[in-house]
Design a protein around this motif. Structure first.
Motif, short mmCIF file in Angstrom:
data_model
loop_
_atom_site.label_atom_id
_atom_site.label_comp_id
_atom_site.label_asym_id
_atom_site.label_seq_id
_atom_site.Cartn_x
_atom_site.Cartn_y
_atom_site.Cartn_z
N LEU A 180 7.42 13.52 0.60
CA LEU A 180 6.96 12.37 1.10
C LEU A 180 6.51 11.40 0.12
O LEU A 180 6.75 10.15 0.29
N ALA A 181 5.91 11.90 -0.96
CA ALA A 181 5.33 11.12 -1.89
C ALA A 181 6.66 10.49 -2.76
O ALA A 181 6.40 9.38 -3.23
N TYR A 182 7.64 11.17 -3.13
CA TYR A 182 8.81 10.65 -3.61
C TYR A 182 9.37 9.59 -3.03
O TYR A 182 9.75 8.50 -3.50
N LEU A 183 9.51 9.63 -1.67
CA LEU A 183 10.04 8.58 -0.67
C LEU A 183 9.12 7.42 -0.85
O LEU A 183 9.75 6.33 -0.71
N ARG A 184 8.02 7.52 -0.75
CA ARG A 184 7.03 6.40 -0.77
C ARG A 184 6.98 5.80 -2.04
O ARG A 184 6.98 4.38 -2.16
N ASP A 185 6.59 6.47 -2.99
CA ASP A 185 6.05 6.03 -4.31
C ASP A 185 7.42 5.76 -5.17
O ASP A 185 7.25 4.70 -5.90
N LEU A 187 10.74 5.50 -4.09
CA LEU A 187 11.84 4.95 -3.48
C LEU A 187 11.47 3.79 -2.66
O LEU A 187 12.45 2.93 -2.17
N GLY A 188 10.17 3.78 -2.40
CA GLY A 188 9.98 2.39 -1.45
C GLY A 188 9.74 2.43 -0.05
O GLY A 188 9.65 1.34 0.59
N PHE A 189 9.90 3.45 0.40
CA PHE A 189 9.96 3.75 1.97
C PHE A 189 8.43 3.13 2.31
O PHE A 189 7.49 3.50 1.58
N ASP A 190 8.44 2.55 3.52
CA ASP A 190 7.29 1.67 3.92
C ASP A 190 6.30 2.70 4.45
O ASP A 190 5.00 2.50 4.61
N ALA A 191 6.93 3.74 5.28
CA ALA A 191 5.78 4.78 5.81
C ALA A 191 6.84 5.97 5.99
O ALA A 191 8.09 6.16 5.70
N VAL A 192 5.81 7.15 5.78
CA VAL A 192 6.82 8.53 5.77
C VAL A 192 5.72 9.48 6.62
O VAL A 192 4.79 9.13 6.74
N VAL A 193 6.71 10.46 7.42
CA VAL A 193 5.92 11.51 8.35
C VAL A 193 6.39 12.62 7.98
O VAL A 193 7.72 12.93 7.61
#
Length: 331
Positions: A180-185, A187-193
């Motif tokens: 989740l941290a990789y996706l958010r920080d 790759l710029g995903f706006d929200a992660v679950v």
């Protein structure tokens, strides 16, 4: 000449195990005109291979017990009787899980050695799957909410980044805090679950305060049942994979999707990337441009050693990888 290969030893019931594979010597034919001898450098392991291990009708023929597992690979031309390829060229094809292979030159594609592994990931089948499955089916618009399950896999992370390029708000679902941290920080995903959360239903709703306009489904199962409750009017759902059900021994039974699709005037469509074969050149060119511009990033999960290929494949179903899972065979 002989080489070492991995064959399907038996068909699994439920989750595959190491006993379903066998290492054995494979005889290669003498090189003929228009053929090349390839030394494998990288092997791709992919979720769709699980379906081919079962003896049932599908969009592609099942593997044959006792024969080498086929699938994407990259290698170096060791010897050539082709007018189009020469020794030292880097090529990709579907010769699969063996250290060497003899292929017709038309069966392989020359690739830039700088992007050798990417040819099995973001610039290959997974990347093309993301490109066409998102843009052709989900058709994300600026400001819409796009949800991606299996978002930390090779397909999912590419889907999320393309959605961002198109101006959408992107929500990624994955199974660990690290992913989740990789996706958010990164790759710029706006929200992660985290789909393992005890509060999954509430967290999905919080991540999608304006509902879901497009859903790229790699997972299926109860997770997708929850996402379907959040779809907006005219939502588009792209069915790419159903990894939650691949190893079930009984037919999967869940909520019926017809009612929410009807009530929301929504569309759900399954697809296979080969459906878009006539447009592969278009997709590969655009993906390459985005990668070179830094607008699409990618990560590879590398397992070293031919003998670890079955282990790497089984790791797909345990969520061990972030990004494209590859096996490094040789330099």
């Amino acid at each position: 000449m002989q080489t070492e290969g991995i064959v399907l030893a038996s068909r699994p019931a439920g989750m595959p195990s190491a006993e379903n594979f066998r290492f054995e010597a494979v005889s290669l034919p003498e090189l003929q005109e228009g053929q090349v001898l390839i030394r494998t450098t990288y092997i791709s392991v992919d979720p769709y291979m699980r379906g081919r291990m079962s003896d049932r009708k599908s969009y592609i023929a099942p593997f044959t017990v006792g024969e080498v597992i086929t699938g994407g690979a990259v290698g170096i031309v060791a010897a050539s009787k082709s007018k189009h390829l020469q020794a030292g060229d880097t090529v990709t094809g579907d010769w699969g899980w063996q250290r060497h292979a003899v292929c017709r030159d038309k069966q392989v594609r020359k690739v830039d050695e700088r992007y050798a592994t990417a040819a099995l990931g973001v610039l290959g089948m997974p990347g093309l799957t993301a490109y066409f499955g998102l843009l052709d089916i989900c058709q994300p618009q600026k400001g819409e909410t796009v949800v991606v399950s299996g978002a930390a896999g090779a397909v999912g992370m590419t889907v999320g980044q393309i959605a961002k390029i198109k101006g959408a708000r992107t929500v990624g679902i994955a199974g660990s805090d690290e992913k989740l941290a990789y996706l958010r920080d990164e790759l710029g995903f706006d929200a992660v679950v985290n789909y393992r959360s005890d509060q999954l239903k509430d967290e999905l709703k919080a991540a999608c305060p304006n509902g879901v306009d497009a859903y790229f489904d790699n997972v299926g199962g109860t997770l997708s049942d929850l996402v379907m409750r959040l779809i907006n009017k005219h939502a588009r759902i792209s069915i790419c994979g159903q990894i939650a059900s691949y190893n079930l021994e009984k037919a999967d039974v869940g909520p019926r999707v017809q009612t929410p699709l009807l009530m929301k005037s929504a569309m759900m469509k399954g697809f296979i990337v080969s459906d878009y074969a006539p447009r592969f050149k278009e997709g590969a060119a655009q993906l390459t441009q985005w990668v070179q511009e830094g607008r699409i990033k990618y990560r590879e999960h590398m397992v070293e050693g031919f003998e670890r290929t079955p282990e790497a494949f089984l790791g797909l179903f345990k969520g061990e990888n972030t990004g494209k899972l590859l096996v490094k065979i040789s330099e």
